[in-house]
Write a protein that holds these residues in place. Structure first.
Motif, PDB file in Angstrom:
ATOM      1  N   ASP A  76       0.863  -1.176   0.000  1.00  0.00           N
ATOM      2  CA  ASP A  76       0.000   0.000   0.000  1.00  0.00           C
ATOM      3  C   ASP A  76       0.898   1.224   0.000  1.00  0.00           C
ATOM      4  N   ILE A  77       0.640   2.121  -0.938  1.00  0.00           N
ATOM      5  CA  ILE A  77       1.434   3.347  -1.053  1.00  0.00           C
ATOM      6  C   ILE A  77       0.488   4.528  -0.877  1.00  0.00           C
ATOM      7  N   PHE A  78       0.697   5.262   0.200  1.00  0.00           N
ATOM      8  CA  PHE A  78      -0.106   6.447   0.494  1.00  0.00           C
ATOM      9  C   PHE A  78       0.658   7.676   0.014  1.00  0.00           C
ATOM     10  N   ILE A  79      -0.016   8.534  -0.742  1.00  0.00           N
ATOM     11  CA  ILE A  79       0.621   9.734  -1.286  1.00  0.00           C
ATOM     12  C   ILE A  79      -0.202  10.949  -0.924  1.00  0.00           C
ATOM     13  N   SER A  80       0.451  11.930  -0.302  1.00  0.00           N
ATOM     14  CA  SER A  80      -0.211  13.194   0.012  1.00  0.00           C
ATOM     15  C   SER A  80      -0.213  14.091  -1.220  1.00  0.00           C
ATOM     16  N   ILE A  81      -1.394  14.342  -1.742  1.00  0.00           N
ATOM     17  CA  ILE A  81      -1.533  15.227  -2.895  1.00  0.00           C
ATOM     18  C   ILE A  81      -1.121  16.649  -2.520  1.00  0.00           C
ATOM     19  N   ASP A  82      -1.355  17.041  -1.271  1.00  0.00           N
ATOM     20  CA  ASP A  82      -0.934  18.374  -0.800  1.00  0.00           C
ATOM     21  C   ASP A  82       0.583  18.533  -0.886  1.00  0.00           C
ATOM     22  N   ARG A  83       1.325  17.512  -0.422  1.00  0.00           N
ATOM     23  CA  ARG A  83       2.797  17.571  -0.462  1.00  0.00           C
ATOM     24  C   ARG A  83       3.290  17.566  -1.903  1.00  0.00           C
ATOM     25  N   VAL A  84       2.677  16.753  -2.742  1.00  0.00           N
ATOM     26  CA  VAL A  84       3.083  16.697  -4.146  1.00  0.00           C
ATOM     27  C   VAL A  84       2.919  18.067  -4.787  1.00  0.00           C
ATOM     28  N   ALA A  85       1.798  18.719  -4.525  1.00  0.00           N
ATOM     29  CA  ALA A  85       1.557  20.056  -5.088  1.00  0.00           C
ATOM     30  C   ALA A  85       2.569  21.065  -4.554  1.00  0.00           C
ATOM     31  N   ASP A  86       2.829  21.024  -3.258  1.00  0.00           N
ATOM     32  CA  ASP A  86       3.813  21.945  -2.673  1.00  0.00           C
ATOM     33  C   ASP A  86       5.217  21.694  -3.220  1.00  0.00           C
ATOM     34  N   ASN A  87       5.594  20.416  -3.329  1.00  0.00           N
ATOM     35  CA  ASN A  87       6.922  20.086  -3.858  1.00  0.00           C
ATOM     36  C   ASN A  87       7.052  20.485  -5.320  1.00  0.00           C
TER      37      ASN A  87
END
Length: 139
Positions: A76-87
């Motif tokens: 299971d891979i959890f990805i924060s869309i908020d962090r991706v957008a900020d990065n």
């Protein structure tokens, strides 16, 4: 089986392209995806997972839970869309490119790549770039 879920309003577009690409990336390392779930979520959702399961009290872009064996990839891979957008903003990168990088980063962890040392991180980045090149071949 490779599936995409969302705990936020984000919905991954062109899922079939991403599926084909991720299967190709696993194949590159002589591995087969057996049961892999990507869960897209918010910063707060992933922070709770980070606190509960890893005893870390900070935001992160990805957390992977590895159930793989030596031949198959499972997890299971959890990805924060908020962090991706900020990065993506911080690194002056397109959101889709940053998202793909994080997605393959999680897969690479499940096939055995680490990134704790500088040498490991450099190898991880090289593998990310090679896998991203595969994605562009699918588009």
């Amino acid at each position: 089986m490779l599936q995409f879920f969302s705990e936020t309003r984000f919905k991954l577009q062109e899922q079939e392209i991403y599926q084909d690409w991720l299967f190709a990336c696993a194949d590159k390392f002589n591995r087969e995806i057996s049961d892999l779930n990507y869960i897209f979520c918010s910063d707060n959702y992933l922070l709770k997972i980070n606190q509960q399961h890893l005893n870390h009290n900070y935001y992160t872009d990805i957390i992977s839970f590895d159930y793989s064996d030596e031949h198959s990839v499972s997890g299971d891979i959890f990805i924060s869309i908020d962090r991706v957008a900020d990065n993506a903003f911080e690194y002056n990168e397109f959101f889709d490119v940053e998202l793909a990088r994080v997605m393959v980063h999680g897969l690479l962890h499940l096939v055995g790549f680490k990134d704790k040392t500088e040498e490991e991180a450099n190898e991880m980045r090289l593998m990310e770039n090679e896998c991203l090149a595969l994605l562009y071949a699918f588009n």
